[in-house]
Structures are given as structure tokens and as C-alpha cells.
Design an enzyme around this catalytic site. Structure first.
Site, PDB file in Angstrom:
ATOM      1  N   ASN A 129       0.847  -1.180   0.000  1.00 32.23           N
ATOM      2  CA  ASN A 129       0.000   0.000   0.000  1.00 32.23           C
ATOM      3  C   ASN A 129       0.888   1.236   0.000  1.00 32.23           C
ATOM      4  O   ASN A 129       1.935   1.274   0.631  1.00 32.23           O
ATOM      5  CB  ASN A 129      -1.010  -0.002   1.154  1.00 32.23           C
ATOM      6  CG  ASN A 129      -0.443  -0.287   2.519  1.00 32.23           C
ATOM      7  OD1 ASN A 129       0.526  -1.017   2.679  1.00 32.23           O
ATOM      8  ND2 ASN A 129      -1.066   0.274   3.534  1.00 32.23           N
ATOM      9  N   ILE A 130       0.448   2.217  -0.772  1.00 30.38           N
ATOM     10  CA  ILE A 130       1.197   3.457  -0.950  1.00 30.38           C
ATOM     11  C   ILE A 130       0.244   4.607  -0.675  1.00 30.38           C
ATOM     12  O   ILE A 130      -0.692   4.846  -1.449  1.00 30.38           O
ATOM     13  CB  ILE A 130       1.766   3.554  -2.380  1.00 30.38           C
ATOM     14  CG1 ILE A 130       2.627   2.322  -2.675  1.00 30.38           C
ATOM     15  CG2 ILE A 130       2.542   4.853  -2.559  1.00 30.38           C
ATOM     16  CD1 ILE A 130       2.965   2.139  -4.142  1.00 30.38           C
ATOM     17  N   GLU A 131       0.472   5.297   0.440  1.00 26.94           N
ATOM     18  CA  GLU A 131      -0.427   6.372   0.850  1.00 26.94           C
ATOM     19  C   GLU A 131      -0.021   7.706   0.233  1.00 26.94           C
ATOM     20  O   GLU A 131       1.082   7.865  -0.288  1.00 26.94           O
ATOM     21  CB  GLU A 131      -0.446   6.492   2.374  1.00 26.94           C
ATOM     22  CG  GLU A 131      -1.027   5.263   3.045  1.00 26.94           C
ATOM     23  CD  GLU A 131      -1.041   5.345   4.549  1.00 26.94           C
ATOM     24  OE1 GLU A 131      -1.719   4.517   5.153  1.00 26.94           O
ATOM     25  OE2 GLU A 131      -0.371   6.223   5.130  1.00 26.94           O
TER      26      GLU A 131
ATOM     27  N   CYS B  63     -10.355  -4.273   0.461  1.00 29.65           N
ATOM     28  CA  CYS B  63     -11.407  -3.249   0.425  1.00 29.65           C
ATOM     29  C   CYS B  63     -12.278  -3.465  -0.816  1.00 29.65           C
ATOM     30  O   CYS B  63     -11.958  -4.282  -1.680  1.00 29.65           O
ATOM     31  CB  CYS B  63     -10.784  -1.850   0.426  1.00 29.65           C
ATOM     32  SG  CYS B  63      -9.928  -1.421  -1.114  1.00 29.65           S
TER      33      CYS B  63
ATOM     34  N   CYS C  42      -3.832   0.548  -2.692  1.00 22.80           N
ATOM     35  CA  CYS C  42      -3.730  -0.619  -1.823  1.00 22.80           C
ATOM     36  C   CYS C  42      -2.701  -1.623  -2.341  1.00 22.80           C
ATOM     37  O   CYS C  42      -2.362  -1.639  -3.526  1.00 22.80           O
ATOM     38  CB  CYS C  42      -5.083  -1.305  -1.720  1.00 22.80           C
ATOM     39  SG  CYS C  42      -6.379  -0.260  -1.018  1.00 22.80           S
TER      40      CYS C  42
ATOM     41  N   GLU D  74      -2.981  -4.857  -2.762  1.00 21.82           N
ATOM     42  CA  GLU D  74      -3.542  -5.801  -3.720  1.00 21.82           C
ATOM     43  C   GLU D  74      -3.534  -5.216  -5.129  1.00 21.82           C
ATOM     44  O   GLU D  74      -3.109  -5.848  -6.093  1.00 21.82           O
ATOM     45  CB  GLU D  74      -4.981  -6.181  -3.358  1.00 21.82           C
ATOM     46  CG  GLU D  74      -5.137  -6.770  -1.983  1.00 21.82           C
ATOM     47  CD  GLU D  74      -5.461  -5.728  -0.915  1.00 21.82           C
ATOM     48  OE1 GLU D  74      -4.684  -4.754  -0.762  1.00 21.82           O
ATOM     49  OE2 GLU D  74      -6.477  -5.888  -0.230  1.00 21.82           O
TER      50      GLU D  74
END
Length: 139
Positions: free
Chosen positions: A45-47, A89, A56, A58
Site C-alpha cells: 500500500n502506498i499512501e 477493500c 492498496c 492488492e
């Protein structure tokens, strides 16, 4: 899924998880996607400060595979640093469905090995797909 394949995917997802960029949530996830040809791609995941632009683990793994010309998912494994396994999600479930050629196994694990396994159709029953866009040209 064969035990050896699952262990390989778990190790790859766990290693990838170290690269998660999560300065806002401190909620690192790693994913490994097994394609029909046996290749495995990872993602994290990369915010982003603009939360809507966050990606996300996935989807990162799937998009990496797709960018390399792979289109058919065989299985997906997600690793979390939580007490219990984390499910994908909603948007990830739809993306999984897009590249899952039918029902696939989705394995959700914790770093300690606690596991929950569901199929993609269990995660997203009644998924929107290409057949939903078929037009009735007869009327």
C-alpha cells in the site's frame, strides 16, 4: 493452493510489506499475486496526503502484473501486521474480479501466520463484470 506455493507467496508478500509507504495510517500491507503462468508479483500500500490517491497493496501487485502483460490471476495473498487477517477493500475486490478468470483463492494472513481464505466470489458476490455491459441490440 499448494502449501509450497502459499509459503513462497507469504514470504514474498512479507518481504514486500517492508516497502509499504504508510506515513499516515502506519498500516503496512504486502500482497503477492500468483498469475496463471506461475509468475508472482508483489505490491504494497502506498499512501498519499490526499487520501483518495492512496493505492492498496492488492491493486499495486495486480497493476504491476498487468503492466508486465499478465492478465489472469490464479491466487492472491495479503499479509497484514494486525491481530487478525485483513480482507481486501471494495475497490480491490472489484479489481481482483476483473483479472480473476472465474473464482480464485484469496488468502489473508497476519505476519504470525493466522489465516483466512475465501474465494473471490465470496468476497464480491454479484460482481460487476463485462457481461453486465452487454447491450440488447434487438430492442
Amino acid at each position: 493452493m499448494e502449501k509450497e506455493i502459499k509459503e513462497k507467496m507469504f514470504k514474498k508478500a512479507l518481504e514486500a510489506q517492508k516497502n509499504a509507504y504508510v506515513p499516515y495510517s502506519n498500516f503496512p500491507l504486502g500482497a503477492a499475486v500468483l498469475m496463471k503462468d506461475g509468475s508472482i508479483y508483489t505490491g504494497v500500500n502506498i499512501e498519499n496526503a490526499s487520501f483518495g490517491l492512496t493505492n492498496c497493496a492488492e491493486r499495486s501487485a495486480i497493476f504491476t502484473a498487468v503492466s508486465q502483460g499478465k492478465r489472469n490471476i490464479e491466487a492472491l495473498l495479503i499479509v497484514s501486521s494486525t491481530k487478525n487477517p485483513v480482507t481486501p477493500c471494495g475497490p480491490c475486490r472489484q479489481v481482483i474480479n476483473e483479472f480473476a478468470d472465474g473464482k480464485i483463492e484469496v488468502v489473508m494472513m497476519t505476519e504470525e501466520g493466522k489465516e483466512l481464505t475465501m474465494t473471490s466470489t465470496e468476497l464480491l458476490p454479484g460482481a460487476f463484470n463485462d457481461s453486465a455491459m452487454e447491450k440488447n441490440n434487438g430492442l
